[in-house]
Design an enzyme around this catalytic site. Sequence first.
Site, PDB file in Angstrom:
ATOM      1  N   ASN A  24     -13.923 112.962 -84.150  1.00 49.02           N
ATOM      2  CA  ASN A  24     -15.108 113.174 -83.356  1.00 49.02           C
ATOM      3  C   ASN A  24     -14.706 113.814 -81.949  1.00 49.02           C
ATOM      4  OD1 ASN A  24     -13.735 111.081 -82.087  1.00 49.02           O
ATOM      5  ND2 ASN A  24     -15.642 109.738 -82.112  1.00 49.02           N
ATOM      6  N   ASP A  26     -12.980 112.964 -79.366  1.00 50.03           N
ATOM      7  CA  ASP A  26     -13.082 112.217 -78.097  1.00 50.03           C
ATOM      8  C   ASP A  26     -11.581 112.069 -77.568  1.00 50.03           C
ATOM      9  OD1 ASP A  26     -11.792 110.513 -79.824  1.00 50.03           O
ATOM     10  OD2 ASP A  26     -13.060 108.794 -79.511  1.00 50.03           O
ATOM     11  N   ASP A  30      -9.147 108.745 -85.377  1.00 51.91           N
ATOM     12  CA  ASP A  30     -10.082 107.631 -85.817  1.00 51.91           C
ATOM     13  C   ASP A  30     -10.115 107.709 -87.343  1.00 51.91           C
ATOM     14  OD1 ASP A  30     -11.393 110.102 -86.158  1.00 51.91           O
ATOM     15  OD2 ASP A  30     -12.471 110.060 -84.338  1.00 51.91           O
ATOM     16  N   ASP A 202       2.310  91.872 -89.332  1.00 52.41           N
ATOM     17  CA  ASP A 202       2.774  91.899 -88.227  1.00 52.41           C
ATOM     18  C   ASP A 202       3.605  90.722 -87.527  1.00 52.41           C
ATOM     19  OD1 ASP A 202       2.878  93.701 -85.500  1.00 52.41           O
ATOM     20  OD2 ASP A 202       2.166  91.749 -84.835  1.00 52.41           O
ATOM     21  N   GLU A 256       6.633  92.548 -91.326  1.00 49.45           N
ATOM     22  CA  GLU A 256       7.659  92.850 -90.317  1.00 49.45           C
ATOM     23  C   GLU A 256       8.156  91.581 -89.904  1.00 49.45           C
ATOM     24  OE1 GLU A 256       7.473  94.718 -85.873  1.00 49.45           O
ATOM     25  OE2 GLU A 256       6.119  93.290 -86.410  1.00 49.45           O
TER      26      GLU A 256
HETATM   27  C1  GLC Z   1       4.974  94.181 -83.740  1.00 48.36           C
HETATM   28  C2  GLC Z   1       4.200  95.767 -83.624  1.00 48.36           C
HETATM   29  C3  GLC Z   1       4.142  96.057 -82.286  1.00 48.36           C
HETATM   30  C4  GLC Z   1       3.412  95.270 -81.443  1.00 48.36           C
HETATM   31  C5  GLC Z   1       4.026  93.759 -81.693  1.00 48.36           C
HETATM   32  C6  GLC Z   1       3.046  92.748 -81.209  1.00 48.36           C
HETATM   33  O1  GLC Z   1       6.316  94.232 -83.551  1.00 48.36           O
HETATM   34  O2  GLC Z   1       4.808  96.474 -84.535  1.00 48.36           O
HETATM   35  O3  GLC Z   1       3.518  97.499 -82.081  1.00 48.36           O
HETATM   36  O4  GLC Z   1       3.309  95.579 -80.255  1.00 48.36           O
HETATM   37  O5  GLC Z   1       4.366  93.487 -82.976  1.00 48.36           O
HETATM   38  O6  GLC Z   1       1.703  92.568 -82.053  1.00 48.36           O
END
Ligand code: GLC
Length: 507
Positions: A24, A26, A30, A202, A256
């Site tokens: 868009n 900006d 997105d 995460d 992660e």
């Molecule tokens: C993970 C994400 C990172 C984020 C952190 C807190 O390490 O990859 O980008 O800042 O978690 O959520």
Amino acid sequence: MDTLPWWQDAVIYQIYPRSFSDGNGDGVGDLRGICDRLDHIADLGVDAVWLSPIFVSPMADFGYDVADYTAVDPVFGTDADLDDLIEGLHQRNMRLLLDWVPNHTSDQHPWFVESRSSRDNPKRDWYVWRDPAPDGGPPNNWIATFKGVPAWTLDEATGQYYLHSFLAEQPDLNWANPEVEEAMHDVLRHWLDRGVDGFRADVVHLIGKGDQLPELSDDHARAIVVAIDEPFTHELLRRIRSLLDSYAHQPMMVGEVYLLGPGQAATYLGDSDELHLSFDFRPVHTAWTADAFRAALATNQQEFAEPRWPTWVMSNHDRQRHRTRLGSDDAARAAAVLTLTVRATPFLYAGEELGLEDAVIPPERVVDPDGRDGTRAPIPWTAGPDHGWGPDPWLPFPPDAGTKCAEVQRDDPDSFLALYRSLLRLRKESPALRRGSFEWAEVGAPTVLAFRRRHGDDEVVVAVNIGPDPAELDLEGTILAGSRSDRPAGAFDGTLAANEAVILTGG
Ligand code: GLC
């Protein structure tokens, strides 16, 4: 042919939505922008897309501070845009993974607003509240990630501290409370019911902190993210896995797990009853030398030996891009061959297929609390001065954006993009590369990592020369692909240039 779960046979492409494509004008990427680029993604040949968070957020950590887990933030578009994206990907036989942030919410999330409102609020215990230490200070010595401040912030009104492993704007949830677990399961169900194919979870190893929160040694207190490794998390993950397994479309979760100690990340696969995949971040932290990478790859293969399955990742939104780390196009091209040929599910970070470097960020343009802006620079799509973005992109472009853009590389057989496409094509055609066994090959050249992949009759050998000098190899075969576009097809002549990689058959 036996069937493998899709995620074991896939290449996954990470999109950092703010930086990918601006639909868009900006200046912030997105969902519409991503929809506009689906042909780029499909032509590349990846199997799934992982989107960094797109949910309602005050953006203190650019979306990793979620204020509503089931609504799209207006900066990224609408619910309908997301449906279009899911449909557009599925039509092109690709899957979608969302980023699920289970350890913490935004301090603006209604759950936290309630929780902090009084000590006897029913949601008080949804977060980790503690009385001050006897001296009035924080309850323990933990230090938050990013700013080096205590991981506790005092809520003056109620006289207690709340825990935040990251920014004060990211309070940690208390997963020991079954209501939290249920609410977060509901989030997963919401998206699975909407047709999403899985999640990147995460810092998922942090969720099982339990109630004790002991003092840590100074080193660990300064790095709580790599210090927390508790049995309770495994229990929580087993219940998450049951939830995922109750869906017929094989939703996948990659975690992660930011634990770099021997064997740690792999344990989060459990007995095939926890995470499907657990990131191994060693390649991101390994110096580009033959010895270091041989050791990293050996450990990766050993810790994720059958029945486990590894990941391989060189870049993401938290670390310097590997093109910058490794220092040359040749090295980054050799790394692409390695990434797409090891026994693993490879994760590509959008822009690496263009050979992008980190942007140089002048001090007045810094926006991230942890100095990660360079790796999050906007992807240049066109050669023209705006590179396909609005007039004022949220971060500066990476170096050489006019030539390293998608438009210029698309028809250039010598480009990074052409290399990635050809490697992905070869991988698709070769069962050995996708799912074959892994075995080191002895080629008599100390700077060369050489390994054999085999599945049934299909066998390939990969040789990667890591370093500044050419290497003579004791290896024969026919070239299937290689990192250098000037490498002639046909029989391999036994010599690799500095930072050159080849894939051979019939060796
Ligand atoms: C993970 C994400 C990172 C984020 C952190 C807190 O390490 O990859 O980008 O800042 O978690 O959520």
